[in-house]
Design an enzyme around this catalytic site. Structure first.
Site, PDB file in Angstrom:
ATOM      1  N   SER A   1       0.800  -1.231   0.000  1.00 22.44           N
ATOM      2  CA  SER A   1       0.000   0.000   0.000  1.00 22.44           C
ATOM      3  C   SER A   1       0.827   1.273   0.000  1.00 22.44           C
ATOM      4  O   SER A   1       0.271   2.368  -0.166  1.00 22.44           O
ATOM      5  CB  SER A   1      -0.946   0.004   1.212  1.00 22.44           C
ATOM      6  OG  SER A   1      -1.904  -1.019   1.096  1.00 22.44           O
TER       7      SER A   1
ATOM      8  N   ASP B   1     -17.473   0.108  -0.774  1.00 24.86           N
ATOM      9  CA  ASP B   1     -16.650  -1.043  -0.377  1.00 24.86           C
ATOM     10  C   ASP B   1     -17.433  -1.919   0.576  1.00 24.86           C
ATOM     11  O   ASP B   1     -17.717  -1.533   1.708  1.00 24.86           O
ATOM     12  CB  ASP B   1     -15.358  -0.546   0.298  1.00 24.86           C
ATOM     13  CG  ASP B   1     -14.578  -1.676   0.965  1.00 24.86           C
ATOM     14  OD1 ASP B   1     -14.719  -2.835   0.519  1.00 24.86           O
ATOM     15  OD2 ASP B   1     -13.833  -1.395   1.918  1.00 24.86           O
TER      16      ASP B   1
ATOM     17  N   HIS C   1     -15.282  -0.704   4.120  1.00 26.07           N
ATOM     18  CA  HIS C   1     -15.319   0.652   4.672  1.00 26.07           C
ATOM     19  C   HIS C   1     -16.527   1.450   4.209  1.00 26.07           C
ATOM     20  O   HIS C   1     -16.633   2.642   4.515  1.00 26.07           O
ATOM     21  CB  HIS C   1     -14.054   1.415   4.254  1.00 26.07           C
ATOM     22  CG  HIS C   1     -12.821   0.979   4.983  1.00 26.07           C
ATOM     23  ND1 HIS C   1     -11.791   0.292   4.359  1.00 26.07           N
ATOM     24  CD2 HIS C   1     -12.441   1.116   6.278  1.00 26.07           C
ATOM     25  CE1 HIS C   1     -10.827   0.045   5.234  1.00 26.07           C
ATOM     26  NE2 HIS C   1     -11.198   0.525   6.406  1.00 26.07           N
TER      27      HIS C   1
END
Length: 607
Positions: free
Chosen positions: A325, A349, A370
């Site tokens: 990430s 999401d 999320h």
């Protein structure tokens, strides 16, 4: 009658006279021959005989130059020269080398490696040049050789300068070390320049700046007696010492970084994004470079070379890891700059993403998802699903071309001499290496820094500095030089709109400052300066669909890597950092300790 009445005295006199004349003639011939030989040697061949006489009596002895010193940013010695007492042998003065070595071995201990090194070296030196057999003789060994020197023709005892690294393992991978010149190096070096020199830079700065550190040798003409002992010095030309190097590396910060990493495997790099000066470069575990200076024994080297911990491996420039990430800020810049998304665009999401027509689920690190996230949220929360959804828009070709601007897939050019380029995959790369087409799912993996993509810690800090500089590129460098300041670069990244930089940097700042940020609870509380950062977790082994990652169930070397990039302060970047911890957590904590050690004293001074 008298006894001599029948003798012919005249005949005997003639015989004697004949013999005398013959003797005189022979003597004259011998004298003439001697005179002619003397005339031939001393007049006709005077020059040649004079040279041969001098060669037997007068010899050129090289004087090795003093190797340049290496200092850290604050003037602390990192590489110095110390005196070492050396036993050397002049081969031309020895009738039976084997017998001589046996005699020496009966007086002082000689290892097989010392004897082998001596025998290799004898074939590459000039005539009458002393070849070292044993370094660092003790007082007792010196005394034993001195007392028995009448039994040791060709043996010399000298004091020479050898390299010493006072900080030991702290700088083993960056400063590097020198070692004895080996057979392969003998074939490539300038034998005249290295005459009398027994060591050469092997890795790190010692190797990269070998020509500068080495200097130029001198020589002296010495007169010797029949036993090879020096009677007097006829002429001497002093050597030119090597140049000293001053580094950006900071010993205090190096120690802070190593202490923060502890007994974990990993690497940390910190640099000034304005100059590219590397202030921290550590790879852990490390080793003592002094072991290599005069020759390391086989067992010690084998233990280091075969260790599972790989202490000889410079993880900072050679270690290749999935960026995970930590690459998301660059992917975000790509999406914005190419006009593929707007800052306000949102993606829902629910915990996973599926390519249309496929049943495979690419999961978010948070299994329940999320909810609605935009680009800024995706960086703060390190949301995977947002980026999964954008992968097809960017495509592997667009991804490759944009990310390559930030240094991925190529060497940074850091002045250390050993560096790997990482891997930035493309369609052409996969076709060349696997003879297969590129699949959409591979782009989904690549956009979150997984799959084929690999990067080195030094590449990570270079790309972080580009973000901190809002596009200005600087080359990471260890050695201070006026040439490094304001060095022009054709690798600056121009996004067109400055707003794109600010959006991504603001999101990276909230990774630390916002309670929602992935680094807030580990390092963001009570921080006294602004920091922009990005966390990353790189998978080492795949987890089957439907299973949850559990580090305790995995072997140590199969656990995830922890990665972290950061720069601070946000508005006036003074330090950029990258950290990789293999099979362990806590990279952000290491970076925070380095940043604190560098920035907090500056904040105190500014008060």
């Amino acid at each position: 009658m008298p006894a001599d009445a029948f003798k012919d005295h005249k005949a005997e006199a003639r015989l004697v006279n004949t013999r005398v004349w013959i003797a005189v003639v022979l003597m004259l011939l011998l004298v003439c021959g001697l005179i002619s030989r003397l005339f031939y040697l001393q007049v006709i061949r005077h020059s040649e005989m004079s040279v041969q006489s001098d060669e037997n009596r007068v010899h050129l002895r090289p004087i090795p130059p003093t190797r340049g010193l290496i200092y850290d940013a604050n003037g602390k010695l990192l590489a110095m020269n110390r005196s070492s007492r050396i036993l050397s042998i002049v081969s031309e003065r020895v009738e039976d080398t084997g017998t001589l070595l046996d005699t020496i071995g009966s007086l002082i201990p000689l290892s097989d490696s010392e004897i082998e090194s001596y025998q290799r070296r004898t074939s590459s030196v000039r005539p009458f040049e002393p070849v070292p057999l044993k370094f660092d003789l003790t007082d007792e060994e010196m005394a034993l050789i001195s007392v028995n020197q009448f039994r040791l023709p060709g043996v010399e005892l000298n004091a020479e300068l050898v390299r010493y690294y006072p900080e030991g393992k702290i700088y083993a991978h960056s400063v590097g070390y020198v070692g004895r010149i080996n057979d392969r190096e003998i074939q490539t070096i300038d034998s005249a320049r290295y005459s009398g020199t027994h060591s050469i830079g092997k890795i790190g700065l010692e190797k990269y700046y070998e020509d500068i550190l080495m200097g130029e040798p001198g020589y002296k003409e010495v007169e010797t007696n029949a036993q090879g002992r020096v009677v007097r010095v006829l002429k001497e030309v002093p050597p030119t010492p090597g140049k000293d190097l001053q580094l950006y590396l900071n010993t205090y910060l190096q120690k802070v970084a190593l202490e923060a990493i502890g007994d974990r495997r990993g690497a940390a790099i910190a640099m000034d994004p304005k100059t590219g000066g590397v202030m921290v470069m550590v790879s852990n575990p490390s080793f003592d470079p002094n072991l290599f200076v005069t020759g390391i024994d086989y067992k010690t080297y084998n233990d280091l070379n075969t260790s599972m911990e790989r202490p000889l491996y410079n993880r900072a420039s050679l270690g290749e890891y999935p960026p995970a990430s930590t690459v998301k800020p660059i992917m975000g810049l790509a999406l914005l700059s190419e006009g593929l998304v707007k800052a306000s665009d949102r993606v829902y999401d629910n915990g996973y993403f599926q390519i249309p027509g496929s049943s495979y689920r690419f999961r978010n690190w948070k299994r329940e998802g999320h909810g609605w996230v935009n680009l800024r949220d995706a960086i703060i929360l390190s949301n995977d699903v947002y980026f999964y959804n954008q992968a097809s828009k960017l495509g592997i070709d667009g991804l490759h071309d944009f990310v390559s601007q930030f240094g991925y897939g190529r060497e940074t050019g850091i002045d250390i001499g050993e560096e790997r380029p990482g891997l930035l995959p493309s369609r052409a790369w996969k076709r060349e290496h696997y003879d297969q087409p590129w699949y959409p799912g591979e782009t989904v993996n690549a956009i979150i820094g997984q799959g084929y993509m690999l990067t080195t810690p030094v590449q990570m800090v270079e790309s972080t500095a580009i973000i901190a500089n809002r596009g200005k590129h600087v080359i990471p460098t260890l050695v201070k030089s006026e040439k490094n300041l304001d060095k022009p670069s054709d690798k600056d990244v121009n996004l067109g709109s400055p707003k794109n930089w600010e959006l991504i940097i603001d999101a990276m700042e909230h990774v630390v400052s916002s309670p929602r940020g992935t680094a807030h609870w580990s390092i963001g509380r009570n921080i006294k300066y602004t920091m922009a950062a990005k966390t990353g977790t790189a998978q080492v082994v795949s987890i089957p669909q439907g299973e949850k990652y559990d580090a305790e169930k995995l072997k140590m070397y199969h656990r995830d890597h922890s990665l972290f990039i950061a720069f601070a302060p946000v508005d006036d970047p003074q330090i950029a950092i990258s950290v990789v911890l293999e099979n362990s957590k806590g990279a952000a904590n290491v970076a925070r300790k380095i940043a604190d050690a560098y920035l907090l004293p500056k904040l105190e001074e500014a008060k």
